[in-house]
Design an enzyme around this catalytic site. Structure first.
Site, PDB file in Angstrom:
ATOM      1  N   LYS A 133       1.753  -3.264   6.675  1.00 23.94           N
ATOM      2  CA  LYS A 133       2.017  -3.604   4.999  1.00 23.94           C
ATOM      3  C   LYS A 133       3.554  -3.416   4.883  1.00 23.94           C
ATOM      4  O   LYS A 133       4.013  -4.164   4.353  1.00 23.94           O
ATOM      5  CB  LYS A 133       1.338  -2.520   4.292  1.00 23.94           C
ATOM      6  CG  LYS A 133      -0.137  -2.707   4.099  1.00 23.94           C
ATOM      7  CD  LYS A 133      -0.331  -4.144   3.253  1.00 23.94           C
ATOM      8  CE  LYS A 133      -1.678  -4.432   2.914  1.00 23.94           C
ATOM      9  NZ  LYS A 133      -1.790  -5.824   2.211  1.00 23.94           N
ATOM     10  N   SER A 136       0.754  -1.216   0.133  1.00 27.69           N
ATOM     11  CA  SER A 136       0.099  -0.239  -0.100  1.00 27.69           C
ATOM     12  C   SER A 136       0.695   1.294  -0.091  1.00 27.69           C
ATOM     13  O   SER A 136       2.065   1.307   0.583  1.00 27.69           O
ATOM     14  CB  SER A 136      -0.786   0.077   1.088  1.00 27.69           C
ATOM     15  OG  SER A 136      -1.430   1.242   1.327  1.00 27.69           O
ATOM     16  N   TYR A 188      -2.333   0.047   9.928  1.00 30.01           N
ATOM     17  CA  TYR A 188      -2.561  -0.557   8.320  1.00 30.01           C
ATOM     18  C   TYR A 188      -1.167  -0.334   7.768  1.00 30.01           C
ATOM     19  O   TYR A 188      -0.755  -1.296   7.206  1.00 30.01           O
ATOM     20  CB  TYR A 188      -3.650   0.151   7.740  1.00 30.01           C
ATOM     21  CG  TYR A 188      -3.718  -0.515   6.294  1.00 30.01           C
ATOM     22  CD1 TYR A 188      -4.226  -1.736   6.125  1.00 30.01           C
ATOM     23  CD2 TYR A 188      -3.539   0.457   5.450  1.00 30.01           C
ATOM     24  CE1 TYR A 188      -4.048  -2.295   4.687  1.00 30.01           C
ATOM     25  CE2 TYR A 188      -3.474   0.122   3.840  1.00 30.01           C
ATOM     26  CZ  TYR A 188      -3.755  -1.149   3.696  1.00 30.01           C
ATOM     27  OH  TYR A 188      -3.755  -1.669   2.312  1.00 30.01           O
TER      28      TYR A 188
END
Length: 328
Positions: A152, A124, A148
């Site tokens: 990643k 991402s 998040y």
């Protein structure tokens, strides 16, 4: 010999599966045949095409993943399974790490046990946080601002370290807002993504909502790369084919537009394409949302057939068609 697509019953994963099927049809290379592994926590069994095996299991279940790899003679993995909501990850960090970090570690362990030595990882642009450059490249410093994004980046590290330890061949694809539809029967059902939220609102006669209009951007709303899901899927398959052919690849690639669009610009496009006139409501900022992330896609264009083939209008129109079909 097949490619396992984790999260292959999800919105992005289902498009990747169909891109693999297209590659088999176009090249005659049956080794690109896809197999789906998905726990269906957010995916849809009906998204998996007839004839494509569906293994209902989570990536955190090492034994189940290992069994699927062996049973289906898997030679490579495209890893899309995970928890993908930056804002929600701020409230649910442990869940995010369990799904994205622990899940990736278990997947890599199963791959090592089964002798599967190549993987394409869905990363991402959230790994960059709020960069201090107008357009990020693969050498831009990483500074994620949400669990998040952190998860990643850790996933990329896991691949790197496993590559050193075992010779795993890998590449990670960084991207942000994935939108549109490559087929009317594949829609984005996320309760958090911008397009389904806006389309749900106008379908129900509600006014769409913008999360913050006081960011340091030209119109005050967040600026992002918006990339069409079918374009994204093509580059995942291109990466898989490059790994299978033992062609050299970079460790990471950005799948970016190079310029980006603001949330306000997207809202204007939605109103124009759907014919539903509205002025969006303005709500508070969402935790974990940086003001601007726009990435260069030059390296991916060179190596992974990355092309922005769809205009913003086409992105919205394809999403609108799929949304209306899903709602009957």
């Amino acid at each position: 010999m097949t490619w396992l697509v984790t999260g292959g019953a999800g919105y992005i994963g289902a498009h990747v599966v169909r891109a693999f099927q297209d590659a088999v049809r176009d090249t005659g290379d049956a080794t690109l045949s896809p197999v789906v592994l998905d726990d269906l926590s957010s995916g849809h069994a009906e998204f998996v095409p007839a004839g494509v095996p569906l293994v209902r299991a989570s990536v955190v279940d090492t034994a189940a993943v290992r069994a699927a790899l062996v049973e289906h003679a898997v030679t490579g993995v495209v890893h899309l399974a995970g928890f993908k909501y930056a804002g929600v990850s701020v409230q649910r960090p442990l869940h995010t790490y369990e799904q994205n970090v622990t899940g990736t570690a278990h997947l890599l362990a199963a791959m090592a046990d089964a002798g599967v030595g190549q993987i394409v990882f869905s990363s991402s642009a959230a790994v960059y946080g709020t960069p201090d450059v107008d357009v990020v490249t693969e050498t831009t410093a990483t500074a994620p601002e949400s669990p998040y994004g952190e998860s990643k980046l850790i996933g990329e590290w896991l691949l790197r370290d496993q590559g050193v330890a075992t010779g795993l061949r890998h590449t990670s694809l960084r991207y942000f807002n994935v939108v549109g539809s490559g087929s009317p029967d594949l829609h984005d059902s996320s309760p958090h993504n911008l397009f389904p939220l806006v389309l749900d609102a106008i379908t129900a006669g509600r006014t769409p909502r913008v999360n913050g209009d006081d960011y340091p951007t030209p119109d005050g709303t967040c600026v992002r790369d918006y990339v069409h899901v079918a374009d994204l899927a093509v580059s995942h398959v291109a990466a898989a084919r490059a790994l299978a052919a033992d062609r050299p690849l970079e460790r990471v690639y950005n799948l970016g537009s190079g310029d980006g669009l603001s949330v306000a610009q997207i809202m204007t496009t939605v109103a124009r394409v759907t014919g539903v006139d509205f002025t969006p409501e303005v709500g508070p900022r969402r935790p974990g949302d940086p003001a601007r992330i726009v990435a260069s896609g030059e390296a991916a264009a060179r190596d992974l057939d990355w092309v922005m083939r769809h205009t913003p209008e086409q992105m919205v129109a394809s999403a609108w068609d799929a949304h209306r079909r899903a709602r009957g």
